[in-house]
Design a protein around this motif. Sequence first.
Motif: not given
Length: 544
Positions: A347, A393-394, A486-487, A490, A523, A531
């Motif tokens: 994560d 979302r993350e 996508y990650r 953020l 995002a 994603e």
Amino acid sequence: MINAPKTIRENLRFLCAEIDGQLIQLEAFFKEPTAATARRIMDRAGYAHNLKSRILAACVQQMAGARKNDRKHLTLRSLEFVATDLQRIANLVRQSLRHAERIETFVTLEPERYPAIVSRVRQGVARIEDALLSRDSEKAIEIGQLQNKIEADYRKLFKAYTRDMRNPDRLPADIANSLLVASEFQRMGESLRAISEALISANIGQAVNFERYFALQSLMSDLDTASDDVTIETIAETRSGSSISAIKDKKTEMVTAVFKDGDKSKVKEERQGVKSWHSIYPGLAPKILSYRKRDQSAALLIEHLPGLTFEHIVLNEGDALRKQALASLSRTLKDVWKQTRTAEPADLGSMQQLGKRLGDVRRVHPEFKETGIHFAGETLPSLDALITEAADREARVTAPFSVYIHGDFNVDNIIYDPGENRIHFVDLHRSRYMDYVQDVSVFMVSNYRLQVLDRETRRRISDVSLAFYKSVRAFARKQGDDTFEYRLALGLARSFATSTRFILDKSHARRMWLRARYLIEQALACPPGAEARFRLQMKEIFVD
């Protein structure tokens, strides 16, 4: 003697003599509390102040011609501190006298205890000139060690006075004023310690406190080098409070080691981080030559790594060396990530990190506190609301694997050795298994936030960031990491926003803040479940 102008030395001698005279009068007052003795002390209030002012004025005049970090500048700053704390002792003498004069039953003070304490303070003042003349740090230490004895005296008095609170024959106001008298002497002990540290700093050529000096002396013995054979030069002070210094051979001017000290928990984390890297990927981290801990502080002596920081390369070197360093960095990172890869999903948690640091950001930039944005008749959500939504979302988009990361991958924590074409990492206290996007986003934004704003430098910074991104994106695709971009969006948003707390230039900080919002909005605009198809428009983000 420490190299100081004659006028400063003479006024410092007069100041020491003046303080000693006032202490003698105070000692006489405790033995026989008369108004005449008290008046003699009060009437001399301006003498110490004038002498201190002359010393400070002379130091300022002399420092005008000295470089900020050279030995002369440090000596003059140390003499300023000595003079200031000497005058502080004079102020404390008068303050303790004021408290004592308010005591109705003078026996409550137990005045017979005070001449011995006054004598300790006088001993410290009397040793200052000798410590200056001899440039003897051991003599300077003796001055500071008097604080421990004065502190012990204070604790005994405190215990006696608080015991008297239960005595109905003692007036509460007398006990309170007695405690205040004792407290002023405790502060005199603190001033002696500060004077001691200033003298030691002048002797060794670097600002130190007691803990730092003892740690350095201990580590020097492990290095089998006498402190007189080296010079110490501050090269960095971290935001966590640690100091980093270069230990240089006096004759050759070559750096022999790096000295890092600070809070014990932080230094311990650094040591553990270095040891972990040695077991996981040998040769990337510097060797630890020695480690010492003392009370709540600790210190490391670390191998000096040859080379240039990546920050220096980006700002000062030519295109050829910059490309060579970037290629070496990319190659090293990919090798580390492949060798340390585990199947455990990771994560990133960048939105949670950002939420926790918004308070720090807004203390520096209160203008970033948003309740909502009004545009063309529409009210847009605040950044705080966007962060909360993006955090949800993350949490559902994890990295498919974990790797061992640096954890604080700023451009000044990466060293490139052109001779060996090798990369080294420093400042490793945050290393752990994690999503590699953490390091990627921190590195890219640490380039962008460099506060050099001319067009050519900004172009170089943009080129480095974009080239690095393309290299890591290629790695992600080969590893089957479909949600990398996508990650990263953020992660970059977090780094852009949180980095503004280190940027005082309002325009530059606002550019970073707006980029953070833009990335979060992009995002969130991506439909849930899509994603893997998200793509970053990197030129829009990193080209000013």
